[in-house]
Design a protein around this motif. Structure first.
Motif, PDB file in Angstrom:
ATOM      1  N   ILE A  16      24.034 -72.186-143.307  1.00 23.14           N
ATOM      2  CA  ILE A  16      23.428 -71.938-141.985  1.00 23.14           C
ATOM      3  C   ILE A  16      24.504 -71.612-140.962  1.00 23.14           C
ATOM      4  CG2 ILE A  16      22.167 -73.036-140.075  1.00 23.14           C
ATOM      5  CD1 ILE A  16      20.618 -74.631-142.234  1.00 23.14           C
ATOM      6  N   GLY A  20      23.371 -68.167-140.589  1.00 21.46           N
ATOM      7  CA  GLY A  20      22.149 -68.439-139.843  1.00 21.46           C
ATOM      8  C   GLY A  20      21.032 -68.977-140.726  1.00 21.46           C
ATOM      9  N   ARG A  22      18.056 -67.838-140.880  1.00 22.99           N
ATOM     10  CA  ARG A  22      17.305 -66.740-141.476  1.00 22.99           C
ATOM     11  C   ARG A  22      18.010 -66.191-142.705  1.00 22.99           C
ATOM     12  NH1 ARG A  22      16.140 -65.205-135.278  1.00 22.99           N
ATOM     13  NH2 ARG A  22      17.822 -66.750-135.119  1.00 22.99           N
ATOM     14  N   GLU A 104      22.019 -73.109-134.291  1.00 25.92           N
ATOM     15  CA  GLU A 104      21.247 -72.090-134.995  1.00 25.92           C
ATOM     16  C   GLU A 104      19.848 -72.613-135.343  1.00 25.92           C
ATOM     17  OE1 GLU A 104      21.335 -69.010-135.571  1.00 25.92           O
ATOM     18  OE2 GLU A 104      20.053 -68.770-137.333  1.00 25.92           O
ATOM     19  N   ARG A 106      18.271 -74.864-133.595  1.00 23.73           N
ATOM     20  CA  ARG A 106      17.612 -74.874-132.287  1.00 23.73           C
ATOM     21  C   ARG A 106      17.079 -73.479-131.954  1.00 23.73           C
ATOM     22  NH1 ARG A 106      15.550 -78.475-129.360  1.00 23.73           N
ATOM     23  NH2 ARG A 106      17.366 -79.801-129.150  1.00 23.73           N
ATOM     24  N   ALA A 107      17.945 -72.471-132.092  1.00 15.94           N
ATOM     25  CA  ALA A 107      17.551 -71.098-131.744  1.00 15.94           C
ATOM     26  C   ALA A 107      16.444 -70.594-132.668  1.00 15.94           C
ATOM     27  CB  ALA A 107      18.778 -70.172-131.812  1.00 15.94           C
ATOM     28  N   ALA A 109      14.116 -72.342-134.090  1.00 12.45           N
ATOM     29  CA  ALA A 109      12.831 -73.007-133.825  1.00 12.45           C
ATOM     30  C   ALA A 109      12.039 -72.276-132.740  1.00 12.45           C
ATOM     31  CB  ALA A 109      13.063 -74.464-133.441  1.00 12.45           C
ATOM     32  N   VAL A 110      12.719 -71.466-131.923  1.00 15.12           N
ATOM     33  CA  VAL A 110      12.004 -70.658-130.928  1.00 15.12           C
ATOM     34  C   VAL A 110      11.082 -69.667-131.651  1.00 15.12           C
ATOM     35  CG1 VAL A 110      12.296 -68.950-129.065  1.00 15.12           C
ATOM     36  CG2 VAL A 110      13.861 -70.909-129.226  1.00 15.12           C
ATOM     37  N   PHE A 111      11.543 -69.184-132.820  1.00 16.10           N
ATOM     38  CA  PHE A 111      10.787 -68.182-133.570  1.00 16.10           C
ATOM     39  C   PHE A 111       9.965 -68.792-134.702  1.00 16.10           C
ATOM     40  CE2 PHE A 111      14.306 -66.086-131.552  1.00 16.10           C
ATOM     41  CZ  PHE A 111      13.729 -64.950-131.028  1.00 16.10           C
ATOM     42  N   ARG A 116       9.754 -76.992-135.473  1.00 16.87           N
ATOM     43  CA  ARG A 116       9.778 -77.637-134.158  1.00 16.87           C
ATOM     44  C   ARG A 116       9.635 -79.143-134.155  1.00 16.87           C
ATOM     45  NH1 ARG A 116       6.468 -73.043-130.772  1.00 16.87           N
ATOM     46  NH2 ARG A 116       7.948 -71.387-131.324  1.00 16.87           N
ATOM     47  N   LEU A 119      12.774 -80.852-135.337  1.00 11.74           N
ATOM     48  CA  LEU A 119      13.848 -80.681-134.366  1.00 11.74           C
ATOM     49  C   LEU A 119      13.622 -81.571-133.144  1.00 11.74           C
ATOM     50  CD1 LEU A 119      16.411 -79.092-133.571  1.00 11.74           C
ATOM     51  CD2 LEU A 119      14.913 -77.430-132.482  1.00 11.74           C
ATOM     52  N   ALA A 120      12.370 -81.657-132.692  1.00 10.31           N
ATOM     53  CA  ALA A 120      12.054 -82.525-131.549  1.00 10.31           C
ATOM     54  C   ALA A 120      12.381 -83.975-131.893  1.00 10.31           C
ATOM     55  CB  ALA A 120      10.586 -82.382-131.156  1.00 10.31           C
TER      56      ALA A 120
END
Lengths: 191, 191
Positions: A16, A20, A22, A104, A106-107, A109-111, A116, A119-120
């Motif tokens: 990761i 990343g 992805r 990474e 964190r970023a 989880a936006v997508f 989420r 991560l929360a």
């Protein structure tokens, strides 16, 4: 935790931090960890399971390197708090890798809504630990005030960490900005 | 800026906010913007050129929605400062898209050195604007102190914004944490 399991999580963090979230495919992780894909599925069920446990692994590793006892800080709650935060900003391969992978996740989880909730939960664990240290350093403050301060300090740390890793500010400057924020969240020294 | 050019940058921001920087391909951007790939190359030379100008476009758009004059704040530098920061945390399609794209460009720069210089420049522009507002709100403070405060407030805002967008904290809570940080960076009201 079995050595094999830990080795897979260590490899997932490496992958990761290099390419990343992805870029993380089970087949590739298997190669990186030197195990079979079947063993990865056996331990973690699916990709979501790998990511969930990697988040925990990253959190535990950060716990370790931010609480290594510096004899000078033992018994000084204010110094322990500063250390717990400032040691997240170090230019060592382990911290760089851990911070890159955390940022990474964190970023991503936006997508990726699947990430989420875990991560929360990991974020709450971290905020909770920092709030505890704030309570020790500032025992006359209230628990909600310490919780808010902990959220601000950890969110600032995330913001500064990704600025450092993305080349927008030098590491020492990020550390100075964070050290000043810690002072601002605590009552003046010697009160 | 020509309408066609703006339309391409608007489409690039949309694509990045939907699928990430790594999902941005020129052919796809052409479809999204309703233009030919050749026209994109004509205006922006290459992918790096698209990303550079998209960063600028995002910054200018944020300038616009954070400085829309609220009659209640006109002439009150402290209110103007709060507004410039807090209006980055709004649940409108435009702000959500802009913040998602900015956060994604930030996260991608960790992996893509080509993005770093332009991102650092865009970050400085933003810090500079906030430092200016701090100077207006706190005219007896020093310029380096305002610059440090501006770096902290914008880094905190980036950290809170991605926590909000990744589902770790509710928007209103992020706004409250930021509002308290703004107060902490300024001298007490009425001094």
């Amino acid at each position: 935790m079995s050595d094999r399991r830990t080795e897979i999580l260590r490899a997932a963090t490496r992958v990761i931090s290099r390419r990343g979230v992805r870029g993380l495919r089970v087949a590739e992780l298997a190669t990186e960890a030197g195990v079979s894909a079947a063993l990865i599925y056996y331990h973690f069920t699916d990709r979501a399971g790998i990511l969930r446990e990697t988040l925990e692994f990253i959190g535990e590793r950060a716990d370790r390197y931010t609480t290594e006892q510096d004899p000078a800080t033992a018994g000084d709650p204010r110094a322990e708090l500063s250390q717990a935060l400032l040691l997240e900003l170090q230019d060592t391969p382990e911290v760089r890798e851990n911070s890159t992978a955390w940022g990474e996740l964190r970023a991503s989880a936006v997508f990726d809504p699947e990430l989420r909730e875990d991560l929360a939960r990991a974020t709450h664990t971290w905020v909770h630990e920092i709030a505890y240290l704030l309570g020790q350093a500032d025992p006359t403050g209230t628990a909600p005030a310490h919780a808010s301060s902990a959220e601000r300090l950890t969110a600032l740390l995330e913001g500064l960490s990704v600025r450092w890793l993305s080349g927008s500010i030098p590491l020492e400057h990020a550390r100075m900005l964070l050290a000043e924020a810690i002072e601002a969240e605590l009552p003046p020294r010697g009160r």
